[in-house]
Scaffold this motif. Structure first.
Motif, PDB file in Angstrom:
ATOM      1  N   GLU A  91       0.842  -1.201   0.000  1.00  0.00           N
ATOM      2  CA  GLU A  91       0.000   0.000   0.000  1.00  0.00           C
ATOM      3  C   GLU A  91       0.883   1.258   0.000  1.00  0.00           C
ATOM      4  O   GLU A  91       0.598   2.245  -0.682  1.00  0.00           O
ATOM      5  CB  GLU A  91      -0.903  -0.032   1.253  1.00  0.00           C
ATOM      6  N   ASN A  92       1.980   1.198   0.785  1.00  0.00           N
ATOM      7  CA  ASN A  92       2.882   2.348   0.883  1.00  0.00           C
ATOM      8  C   ASN A  92       3.510   2.717  -0.468  1.00  0.00           C
ATOM      9  O   ASN A  92       3.762   3.898  -0.733  1.00  0.00           O
ATOM     10  CB  ASN A  92       4.045   2.064   1.854  1.00  0.00           C
ATOM     11  N   ILE A  93       3.822   1.705  -1.290  1.00  0.00           N
ATOM     12  CA  ILE A  93       4.595   2.026  -2.509  1.00  0.00           C
ATOM     13  C   ILE A  93       3.864   1.665  -3.812  1.00  0.00           C
ATOM     14  O   ILE A  93       4.464   1.740  -4.889  1.00  0.00           O
ATOM     15  CB  ILE A  93       5.982   1.343  -2.502  1.00  0.00           C
ATOM     16  N   LYS A 122       4.860   1.581  10.134  1.00  0.00           N
ATOM     17  CA  LYS A 122       3.674   1.950   9.368  1.00  0.00           C
ATOM     18  C   LYS A 122       3.138   0.773   8.578  1.00  0.00           C
ATOM     19  O   LYS A 122       2.186   0.904   7.846  1.00  0.00           O
ATOM     20  CB  LYS A 122       4.005   3.098   8.428  1.00  0.00           C
ATOM     21  N   ARG A 123       3.817  -0.365   8.677  1.00  0.00           N
ATOM     22  CA  ARG A 123       3.307  -1.482   7.907  1.00  0.00           C
ATOM     23  C   ARG A 123       2.121  -2.111   8.624  1.00  0.00           C
ATOM     24  O   ARG A 123       1.906  -1.871   9.802  1.00  0.00           O
ATOM     25  CB  ARG A 123       4.418  -2.513   7.669  1.00  0.00           C
ATOM     26  N   SER A 124       1.399  -2.939   7.925  1.00  0.00           N
ATOM     27  CA  SER A 124       0.224  -3.569   8.513  1.00  0.00           C
ATOM     28  C   SER A 124       0.629  -4.679   9.460  1.00  0.00           C
ATOM     29  O   SER A 124       1.776  -5.101   9.506  1.00  0.00           O
ATOM     30  CB  SER A 124      -0.645  -4.132   7.404  1.00  0.00           C
ATOM     31  N   ASN A 125      -0.338  -5.186  10.189  1.00  0.00           N
ATOM     32  CA  ASN A 125      -0.058  -6.202  11.188  1.00  0.00           C
ATOM     33  C   ASN A 125       0.302  -7.532  10.540  1.00  0.00           C
ATOM     34  O   ASN A 125      -0.557  -8.296  10.139  1.00  0.00           O
ATOM     35  CB  ASN A 125      -1.309  -6.356  12.073  1.00  0.00           C
ATOM     36  N   SER A 126       1.607  -7.795  10.450  1.00  0.00           N
ATOM     37  CA  SER A 126       2.046  -8.997   9.726  1.00  0.00           C
ATOM     38  C   SER A 126       1.917 -10.245  10.582  1.00  0.00           C
ATOM     39  O   SER A 126       2.073 -11.350  10.077  1.00  0.00           O
ATOM     40  CB  SER A 126       3.494  -8.846   9.281  1.00  0.00           C
ATOM     41  N   THR A 127       1.678 -10.091  11.879  1.00  0.00           N
ATOM     42  CA  THR A 127       1.617 -11.270  12.722  1.00  0.00           C
ATOM     43  C   THR A 127       0.424 -12.145  12.369  1.00  0.00           C
ATOM     44  O   THR A 127       0.365 -13.300  12.748  1.00  0.00           O
ATOM     45  CB  THR A 127       1.526 -10.881  14.205  1.00  0.00           C
ATOM     46  N   LEU A 147      10.969   9.514   0.935  1.00  0.00           N
ATOM     47  CA  LEU A 147      11.369   8.391   1.795  1.00  0.00           C
ATOM     48  C   LEU A 147      11.091   8.716   3.259  1.00  0.00           C
ATOM     49  O   LEU A 147      10.677   7.856   4.036  1.00  0.00           O
ATOM     50  CB  LEU A 147      12.865   8.085   1.599  1.00  0.00           C
ATOM     51  N   LYS A 148      11.277   9.978   3.615  1.00  0.00           N
ATOM     52  CA  LYS A 148      11.068  10.365   5.016  1.00  0.00           C
ATOM     53  C   LYS A 148       9.587  10.336   5.402  1.00  0.00           C
ATOM     54  O   LYS A 148       9.242  10.373   6.573  1.00  0.00           O
ATOM     55  CB  LYS A 148      11.670  11.753   5.277  1.00  0.00           C
TER      56      LYS A 148
END
Ligand SMILES: NC(=O)c1ccc[n+]([C@@H]2O[C@H](COP(=O)([O-])OP(=O)(O)OC[C@H]3O[C@@H](n4cnc5c(N)ncnc54)[C@H](O)[C@@H]3O)[C@@H](O)[C@H]2O)c1
Length: 367
Positions: A91-93, A122-127, A147-148
């Motif tokens: 989603e970010n990129i 900021k990534r989603s819950n990968s667990t 990038l910042k």
């Protein structure tokens, strides 16, 4: 080579590889590369779009990193200079991928317990998913300000010594990603006919766009990523009391290291060790023993670390290759290792295989 069940050290040899499991920096990759999935474009597209998938970014081949304190357990964090690879989500990129169509390389699938660290927060819950996939993206077309936006603390790590600051858990992933992106950066055109070559197999192949090109027939090494075997050796003196070290012309002023050089086509590892030492220092080498290896993605070396025994001691430095080369006694080598040499001389850091070879020499030198 390295088969201790069949390779016995010569009598009185100082070189007994006592470290059965030498794990150098940038080894022990926690990702399963799943090479059989690389041709499955449907699986790749679905996997890339998953919420749990992580993308590591490189700008001009510099990894985009964040301080290691951002780990889940700050109390156990390494010194602040240590860095993690930044990871972002699809989603970010997504818009960057669509707009720029950059080189994207599939790195592999992490297992839950061994995945590298370094999430942007900021990534989603990968667990929710046990085995996130990892990709590397050439993010050169992103500005530092862009990038910042992922994380205000991002830094671009320089090649050397910057990459020595990457957390060991991320270092092998960095090496895999950098070596592949560096190859794409240099091999955009077919080396056989000069036409444009496009990316295939999730980043592990380039295909010439000229249908008549010979590179499309059979296995062509111009289509596959490079790995350049390079020997590096700790050379012990005839009486085993001293170690041969050299100073490359681009080294920091007081740093000394093991001699090294690229293996030439049609040459064995042992012959390359003997040739390189003779060419660079004038010293003749006899026995050569394999110690361990290290990927060195600057841009594509595989360092093959050896322990070698000199047959002669006179030194003639090849000034086109080295600034200097000389023998160091055990005490001096120890002082250099511990950074307490009276003249401030020192060795490469522990992350470099050169350091590990010298350590092994110190452990085994028969004095
Ligand atoms: N990890 C470590 O501890 C460690 C220590 C020393 C050197 N190294 C690496 O080993 C490599 C070789 O060391 P060096 O001191 O001989 O390097 P160098 O850069 O001094 O010499 C490279 C020269 O070798 C020639 N060459 C021959 N085959 C080549 C090939 N396949 N790719 C590139 N150049 C080739 C070129 O003329 C080039 O100028 C370098 O990449 C260096 O960074 C790693």
């Amino acid at each position: 080579m390295g088969d201790k069940s069949t390779t016995k050290p010569a009598q009185n040899s100082p070189y007994v590889n006592t470290d059965d499991n030498v794990v150098n920096f940038m080894s022990d990759n926690p990702l399963n590369r799943l090479s059989h999935q690389r041709k499955d474009s449907t699986w790749l597209a679905t996997t890339m779009a998953k919420e749990s998938t992580r993308f590591v970014l490189f700008s001009n081949l510099h990894p985009v990193c964040i301080p290691a304190e951002s780990r889940a357990h700050p109390a156990k964090a390494s010194p602040s200079k240590q860095q993690h690879l930044l990871t972002v989500t699809h989603e970010n990129i997504k818009s960057y991928l669509e707009e720029h169509e950059p080189v994207v390389v599939f790195l592999g699938i992490s297992s839950q317990n061994t995945s590298p660290q370094g999430d942007s927060g900021k990534r989603s819950n990968s667990t929710q998913e046990s085995s996130p996939a990892w990709f590397a993206v050439d993010a050169t077309a992103m500005s530092l300000d862009q990038l910042k936006q992922f994380d205000s603390r991002v830094v671009l790590l320089a090649v050397y010594p910057g990459m020595m600051r990457i957390e060991p858990t991320d270092a092998a992933v960095y090496a895999q990603a950098r070596a592949l992106l560096a190859w794409h950066d240099r091999y955009r055109f077919c080396a056989t006919c000069g036409c444009i070559a496009t990316v295939e197999d999730a980043g592990y192949k380039r295909r010439c766009t000229n249908d008549d090109c010979r590179s499309l027939q059979g296995a062509h090494n111009t289509c596959y990523p490079r790995v350049d075997p390079t020997v590096i050796m700790a050379v012990s003196s005839v009486d085993q009391s001293r170690l041969l070290l050299g100073r490359g012309q681009k080294f920091p002023r007081s740093m000394w290291s093991c001699l090294a050089g690229f293996i030439e086509p049609g040459e064995s590892i042992e012959d390359a060790c003997r040739r390189e030492v003779k060419e660079e220092s004038g010293v003749c080498v006899g026995q050569v023993k394999y110690h361990s290896s290290q990927t060195w993605p600057m841009p594509s070396s595989l360092m093959i670390g050896c322990l070698a025994e000199a047959l002669t001691s006179d030194i003639t430095v090849d000034k086109t290759e080295l600034d200097d080369a000389r023998w160091f006694c055990r005490e001096e080598v120890q002082q250099m290792m511990q950074r307490r040499h009276p003249q401030g001389l020192y060795l490469p850091p522990k992350q470099a295989i050169a350091h590990q070879l010298v350590l092994q020499w110190l452990k085994t030198a028969n004095l």
